[in-house]
Structures are given as C-alpha cells and as structure tokens.
Design a protein around this motif. Sequence first.
Motif, mmCIF file in Angstrom:
data_model
loop_
_atom_site.group_PDB
_atom_site.id
_atom_site.type_symbol
_atom_site.label_atom_id
_atom_site.label_comp_id
_atom_site.label_asym_id
_atom_site.label_seq_id
_atom_site.Cartn_x
_atom_site.Cartn_y
_atom_site.Cartn_z
ATOM 1 N N CYS A 185 0.865 -1.177 0.000
ATOM 2 C CA CYS A 185 0.000 0.000 0.000
ATOM 3 C C CYS A 185 0.901 1.227 0.000
ATOM 4 O O CYS A 185 1.820 1.309 0.820
ATOM 5 C CB CYS A 185 -0.898 0.008 1.233
ATOM 6 S SG CYS A 185 -1.869 1.527 1.340
ATOM 7 N N PRO A 186 0.665 2.166 -0.903
ATOM 8 C CA PRO A 186 1.548 3.335 -0.981
ATOM 9 C C PRO A 186 1.335 4.334 0.149
ATOM 10 O O PRO A 186 2.131 5.258 0.295
ATOM 11 C CB PRO A 186 1.184 3.962 -2.330
ATOM 12 C CG PRO A 186 -0.185 3.473 -2.647
ATOM 13 C CD PRO A 186 -0.366 2.163 -1.949
ATOM 14 N N ALA A 234 -5.499 1.842 -5.989
ATOM 15 C CA ALA A 234 -4.374 2.780 -5.847
ATOM 16 C C ALA A 234 -3.771 3.240 -7.170
ATOM 17 O O ALA A 234 -3.167 4.303 -7.214
ATOM 18 C CB ALA A 234 -3.283 2.165 -4.973
ATOM 19 N N ARG A 235 -3.867 2.460 -8.228
ATOM 20 C CA ARG A 235 -3.301 2.871 -9.527
ATOM 21 C C ARG A 235 -4.391 2.795 -10.582
ATOM 22 O O ARG A 235 -4.857 1.724 -10.924
ATOM 23 C CB ARG A 235 -2.135 1.951 -9.928
ATOM 24 C CG ARG A 235 -0.894 2.135 -9.114
ATOM 25 C CD ARG A 235 -0.159 3.434 -9.434
ATOM 26 N NE ARG A 235 1.028 3.574 -8.600
ATOM 27 C CZ ARG A 235 1.048 4.046 -7.353
ATOM 28 N NH1 ARG A 235 -0.076 4.417 -6.779
ATOM 29 N NH2 ARG A 235 2.177 4.131 -6.686
ATOM 30 N N ARG A 236 -4.748 3.954 -11.110
ATOM 31 C CA ARG A 236 -5.903 4.051 -12.001
ATOM 32 C C ARG A 236 -5.755 3.218 -13.289
ATOM 33 O O ARG A 236 -6.668 2.472 -13.644
ATOM 34 C CB ARG A 236 -6.121 5.524 -12.323
ATOM 35 C CG ARG A 236 -7.475 5.762 -12.794
ATOM 36 C CD ARG A 236 -7.983 7.168 -12.600
ATOM 37 N NE ARG A 236 -9.286 7.178 -13.182
ATOM 38 C CZ ARG A 236 -9.582 7.784 -14.320
ATOM 39 N NH1 ARG A 236 -8.675 8.459 -14.964
ATOM 40 N NH2 ARG A 236 -10.794 7.706 -14.793
ATOM 41 N N THR A 261 -10.484 -0.265 -0.119
ATOM 42 C CA THR A 261 -9.576 0.796 -0.558
ATOM 43 C C THR A 261 -9.676 1.996 0.377
ATOM 44 O O THR A 261 -10.729 2.221 0.986
ATOM 45 C CB THR A 261 -9.900 1.198 -2.021
ATOM 46 O OG1 THR A 261 -8.738 1.781 -2.612
ATOM 47 C CG2 THR A 261 -11.071 2.160 -2.118
ATOM 48 N N PRO A 262 -8.578 2.751 0.537
ATOM 49 C CA PRO A 262 -8.674 3.974 1.344
ATOM 50 C C PRO A 262 -9.614 4.972 0.665
ATOM 51 O O PRO A 262 -9.676 5.028 -0.569
ATOM 52 C CB PRO A 262 -7.236 4.506 1.358
ATOM 53 C CG PRO A 262 -6.380 3.362 0.921
ATOM 54 C CD PRO A 262 -7.218 2.511 0.032
ATOM 55 N N GLY A 263 -10.321 5.774 1.466
ATOM 56 C CA GLY A 263 -11.327 6.690 0.921
ATOM 57 C C GLY A 263 -10.769 7.662 -0.096
ATOM 58 O O GLY A 263 -11.469 8.103 -1.005
ATOM 59 N N ASN A 264 -9.478 8.023 0.013
ATOM 60 C CA ASN A 264 -8.916 9.024 -0.899
ATOM 61 C C ASN A 264 -8.356 8.413 -2.173
ATOM 62 O O ASN A 264 -7.864 9.119 -3.033
ATOM 63 C CB ASN A 264 -7.804 9.805 -0.202
ATOM 64 C CG ASN A 264 -6.659 8.901 0.219
ATOM 65 O OD1 ASN A 264 -6.884 7.758 0.599
ATOM 66 N ND2 ASN A 264 -5.452 9.394 0.152
ATOM 67 N N MET A 265 -8.415 7.094 -2.299
ATOM 68 C CA MET A 265 -7.795 6.464 -3.475
ATOM 69 C C MET A 265 -8.830 6.010 -4.497
ATOM 70 O O MET A 265 -8.490 5.313 -5.445
ATOM 71 C CB MET A 265 -6.942 5.273 -3.055
ATOM 72 C CG MET A 265 -5.656 5.651 -2.369
ATOM 73 S SD MET A 265 -4.606 4.226 -2.142
ATOM 74 C CE MET A 265 -3.420 4.856 -0.954
#
Length: 448
Positions: A185-186, A234-236, A261-265
């Motif tokens: 996870c980045p 995380a990667r579109r 997934t994290p809410g901001n990703m």
Amino acid sequence: MVRALLVLPPLPQPMNAPYLGQQYIAAALLAAGHTVHCLDLANLSETQAAARLDDQVRAFRPDLVGMTLFTYNALAGYRLTETLAATGALLIAGGPHPTILPDEPLAHGFDLSLSGEGEHAITAVADTLEKGGDFTAIPGLHSRAGRGPPNAAIEDLDALPFPHLAAATVRLDAVAGGILTSRGCPARCTFCANYVTGRAYRWRSPENVVAEMRTLRRDFGLSHFPFWDDAFTARRPRLEALCDAILDEPELAGVTWTCITPGNMVLPRDLERMRKAGCVAINFGIESGDATILRAIQKGQTPEKILAAVQAAKAADMTTIVNFMFGFPGEGPEELANTHALMRRLAPITDFFNNFGVLVPFPGTAIYDRYHAEYGFSGWWLDPDRIPSAPAADLGRDPALEKNFFSYDPHVRDRIADLVRWKADHNAAWANRQAAANETIHVTRRIA
Ligand code: SF4
C-alpha cells in the motif's frame, strides 16, 4: 523432498475463511516439489490447538514446521512450540509479527524467523534443509547464528503459483475465498501494521488475475470474489485494465466482486466502470471525521473527499462499508464529535460500518514507537491479560477499549463506547432491513 507442516495458531478474533497467506506459502512449497500439510487452528482454544497439533505431528512427522504469527497470536504460537520441541522438526516463524520483531520468536522456541514475504524464503529453507547449506544466506531469514540479507519485496507476482492450487492438492476444507490482485500500500498511516507486503505497491497483470478467477469459477464453482488487496484502487490505469479484462472474459460473465480501498484512493469517475465489471461493494478506510486527526495519522484525505467517494459508490448502486477508528492519541471530545458528525452524514449512504474500531497499538507502527513508553504498553502481546480477547456477542462492546492502552480520560472513554455502540445499532438496523428485503449481503473482510 521435505515434509512441511504449516500452522496458524489460535487467534482471539474468529477467522471466517481459510487464511490466504498460508495457502500462498503451501502452493510455493508444493510447486518446489515438497510435501505440505496445513493446519488452521485459528478458531480453537489453545488446549484444543495443542491436541490437534500433537495428533498431526504424530501422523505426518514433519521435517519443517512453519507457523504464521500475527501480533494477536504470537504468544499462542510460542506456547505451541512446547508441543513441537521433541519432534526434531525445524521450527520457523513467519508473518506480520516476525517481520517486525524477528528476534522475538528465536527467544521463544523457534529455530528460524522470517521477515517479509514468505514464498521464496520458505522454499529456500526447505531446499537448504534437504540439500544442506547456510540458512543465514537466505534473504529475510534470522537465526541465532546470524541473519540473511534483506528480503526484497516480490516484484513478479504473476510468477507465484495460485494459492487455491494448494487447497486442491492438500485437500483443505475450502479455498480461501479471496484474491490478492496487488500487494503493498503506498500510504503511510501511522497506525497501520501491514509490514509483510509493505509500502511498495505491486500488482499482478490483469490476465493473471482473470486466469485465477476463471480457474476458481471452473474448478470450485465460485462466481463471487472478494479482492482482499489493501489498496485496490491505488493505480488508475491498472484498475481500468483489470475491469476491462474481467468484462472481456466470456467465462466471467455475471461474476461479482468486492474490494477494499482507502477513501482518498477511489475516484468517483471510476465507479461506474467498476460496477459494470461486477463490483457490488466497496469497503472504504476512512478512520476519522476530524481534519486534525486525519493529518496526524497521515491518512491523506479530507471529510469532504470521503463523502464524495461514498456518495459516488452509492450512486453506482454498490453496497458501501465504511471503517472508522477511535482512540487516537490527542483525540478528545471535540475530535470525536467531528467524527460522529461525519458518521451521521454518511449514515444514509452507508450500508455497514466496521465493527469495533478502537485503536490497538501494533508493534512497528509509528504510534507504537511514539507512545509505548509513555503509556506503559511495551510488549503488551506477551501478557495474556493485555491481548484484546474474543469479541463479545454484543457488537456494541469493543474488547480493545477494555484494555485501555492509551489511559483514556473517563469522559473520552465513555464517548468512544457511545460511538462503538452507535455503529453497532446502525449495522443491526441495516441487517434487519436486508433480512426483511431478503437481499444478499456482500461484505468484504478487512485484514488489519
Ligand atoms: S491503513 Fe490502509 S491505507 Fe493506511 S497504510 Fe495501511 S493499508 Fe494503506
């Protein structure tokens, strides 16, 4: 050929599916020509687990016993080594806990301890046991004689054997039921304990993921797939390519899946494509509604962005699962009130909040390092009285709050208890509505 027994010691929290990590390790050993038995003791008492292990060891006579240790079951694993001491088998500990504290298992009955991802290292250990050689030359391996070089993150994830091949070969009760399409996870959340796969985000090719889904559908009759990645979106470009590959595969017509997934990703514009490709539920990591706390825990998101993402998922007709945590250092009544305000705004578009959520300071996290001496919880996992116990049948009571790691002010503690209860009540009302409507509930499991 080495006889390897893989053991998952008892956990205080029940596990609802076979452990995917153990099946990855089993598949790697099988592909290297070794014989493997898996023993999942997660849901047994320590007494039952020791008896099962003893039976298995007598029947199988392993050359090597590999144990997966989380922080929650490290002590239980150490106690099980007493059952194994007379067998002469090589004992190796791996998993999240040895990754961060590799010397601890060596002081509790293990011969070797592995830091990092295990597929390559465990096969190297088995090969070395069979042919001779130096364990300390193996990346990530620790022994009392020394340690190997650092264990680099596995880059070529497509080269790993599918974990369910182990289920088929060693006749486990079931496949794990989940798929990892990426590892790592980045993000850098200060409370997060995802050390094994780490911060380097790596992903499998869409073709490789689709091949695994196709095999699971063909051989096991599965048509619903929980993706257990820490940060699925995380990667579109890779997200788009994976959605397209699922849509393009005729054998996967009509499958459904869920992701975490994290809410901001997650970008609202991606949700329609995900829904078309079969995504029926998203599990969002949100954690707090207070901007100061979100900054302090390095979550990298704002309440408004969170709201937009969950709204978009609901508009795309997905089940929404939302995770909040409580009890961060510095979190007082005002910060908790802000979190409650966001929870109330999200409630109409949230099907399900995570159960519990009180912060547990796992070793290796920034929060543990910063506060363990100040609050006196150093090494809590070695004290059975400090390990959060099995959750009560009442989901409105969090066992971690009872451990009071951060010596909460009684007023803050009561407020946290209220919020845990609030989530439980919301979930109960939602479950009742679903039952009344006789609808299928798609809930992904979140691995912390
Ligand atoms: S909590 Fe989630 S988003 Fe944060 S670092 Fe861990 S896996 Fe990544």
